[in-house]
Design an enzyme around this catalytic site. Structure first.
Site, mmCIF file in Angstrom:
data_model
loop_
_atom_site.group_PDB
_atom_site.id
_atom_site.type_symbol
_atom_site.label_atom_id
_atom_site.label_comp_id
_atom_site.label_asym_id
_atom_site.label_seq_id
_atom_site.Cartn_x
_atom_site.Cartn_y
_atom_site.Cartn_z
ATOM 1 N N GLY A 250 0.787 -1.221 0.000
ATOM 2 C CA GLY A 250 0.000 0.000 0.000
ATOM 3 C C GLY A 250 0.815 1.264 0.000
ATOM 4 N N ASP A 251 2.130 1.171 0.108
ATOM 5 C CA ASP A 251 2.972 2.365 0.095
ATOM 6 C C ASP A 251 4.248 2.033 -0.675
ATOM 7 O OD1 ASP A 251 3.998 4.941 0.659
ATOM 8 O OD2 ASP A 251 3.060 4.960 2.629
#
Length: 470
Positions: A250-251
């Site tokens: 997610g990052d």
């Protein structure tokens, strides 16, 4: 054009290219792991009462096993063997001269009880927890001041079960900064390989103040909407090798850091001599990021043979007034991108400060950044390159870059200066001046490239015509 492609086609094509087509620059510290460390002493976690049913908490078993193995640290070291099963545990500390081995089918599960993740002091180069003032939760697998540590196995799994932490972050009910999945501090001779890491509460693998680190042949996965689940974050570390990894999080897939504002400036330990190669990544953030916490400096980063897909940004440098420090001597080459919103992005006004004590006059120095042999399909914007007024990012060099761009304004640049050759679509005015014949020495790692008869080396370009979009 549709927004996804069949990744298996890419993997098949890479296999067909063969190892001779993926020759990366040599680096001695990337080869340290080739001979498996033989540990003369070995125990199995079940000998200490562990139960692999996914329900029984085994923190004490891990702690007791490692305490016992510490007696062999000066006798050639030891191995802790984790067999197939689901081994629920809270945070535990590693020791020097240890191999933590996860067998095929072994899964270490992070406890979903926050009390099983102790509170530790903030990192001195950050001055506080990254998310909240004060301390932070200790990582699931933790170590400090260690030498010769190996975390490996037969593709076992370490699952942080991070959804509880993500919800607390979204609901603003955290009391302390979330824990990483693996964090090693002030350690030398670290190898992490042949494992799968899932669902980290926060950053997944975080070597900080470390030297001689190898992360090889790991898979890291977390939902694309999971907050701050970076893949691998070398932080104030040197002689780091990351290779042959698949990361979908997610990052940032990779984020290179070195401390935060006045605390990072004071601590003064840079990240340097970092090699990244043969990396596949997918993220709602950046593929390779430098910063935004880079106050101790980042230099001598070489990345090559990279594929990013279905991502927000391919390569990004993030900084801000108040950071100080520098990013220099960065060379990124042979990159293939598909379905990426911004291929290359510089953000000079990222913001985010630990407190009000930072000095806004501490400006970062960004210079000698080279991007070479980059191909991309279905790219929204080629470059969004924003420096800092009065603090231009200089000697930015773009060479042999071809991007299929959807935007009518493919390049947007401000407060940057540099050079380019063989770039399509044509780059922005501050970077239009040709690299050759007069400026190759100002471009990091390009001085040996001739403008005459140069053979295109980007094998990744071969893949683009073969990707099958859904």
């Amino acid at each position: 054009m549709k927004s996804h492609f069949i990744l298996v086609d890419v993997l098949v094509l890479l296999a067909l290219l063969g190892p001779s087509q993926w020759v990366a620059m040599g680096s001695s510290h990337c080869e340290l792991h080739n001979e498996e460390r033989v540990r003369p002493h070995s125990v199995t976690i079940t000998e200490f009462g562990a139960v692999g049913d996914g329900v029984t908490l085994n923190t004490k078993a891990f702690q007791n096993a490692i305490f016992y193995l510490n007696s062999f640290a000066d006798k050639g070291g030891a191995k802790l063997f984790v067999p197939a099963g689901r081994w629920l545990t809270g945070s535990f500390d590693l020791i020097s001269h240890l191999t933590l081995w996860l067998d095929k089918g072994a899964v270490i599960l992070g406890s979903t009880n926050t009390e099983d993740w102790p509170i530790v002091d903030p990192l001195p180069s950050y001055g506080r927890g990254r998310e909240l003032p004060g301390g932070r939760h200790q990582s699931l697998i933790f170590g400090r001041n260690l030498t010769d540590v190996v975390i490996t196995g037969e593709n076992g799994t370490i699952d942080g079960q991070g959804s509880m932490w993500w919800e607390r972050f979204r609901n603003k009910t955290l009391d302390y900064t979330r824990p990483h999945l693996v964090e090693l501090m002030n350690s030398t001779g670290v190898v992490i390989s042949n494992l799968t890491f899932l669902n980290s509460p926060f950053w997944t693998i975080h070597p900080v103040y470390c030297s001689q680190v190898i992360v090889q042949k790991v898979t890291i996965r977390a939902p694309l909407d999971s907050p701050n689940t970076d893949g691998i974050d070398p932080d104030s570390s040197d002689d780091v090798c990351i290779e042959d990894c698949y990361i979908s999080t997610g990052d940032d897939v990779i984020a290179i850091k070195s401390g935060w504002d006045e605390y990072g400036i004071s601590y003064g330990r840079p990240s340097k001599k970092i090699i990244i190669r043969r990396l596949f990544g997918e993220t709602h953030s950046s593929g390779i990021a430098i910063g935004s916490e880079m106050s101790g400096g980042v230099s001598y980063v070489h990345a090559e043979d990279i594929v990013f897909f279905n991502s927000t940004a391919g390569i990004r440098i993030k900084t801000s007034p108040g950071r100080g420090g520098y990013v220099r001597n960065i060379f990124i080459s042979n990159v293939t991108m598909a379905n990426v919103s911004v291929a290359i992005r510089f953000t000079g006004l990222y913001g985010e400060h630990p407190d009000e004590s930072y000095d806004p006059n501490e400006l970062p120095k960004i210079e000698r950044i080279t991007f070479k042999d980059i191909r991309g399909e279905n790219i929204t914007v080629a470059g969004l390159m924003e420096g800092i007024e009065g603090d231009n990012f200089i000697n930015i060099c773009l060479y042999n870059i071809t991007l299929s761009v959807n935007s009518m304004s493919p390049w947007n640049c401000s407060n940057v200066q540099g050079y380019s050759s063989l770039v399509s679509p044509q780059t922005c005015k501050p970077l239009e001046e040709s690299i050759f014949p007069d400026h190759s020495t100002e471009c990091y790692h390009l001085s040996s490239v001739s403008s005459q008869g140069h053979r295109i080396r980007n094998k990744g370009a071969r893949l683009l015509s073969w990707w099958t979009y859904l």
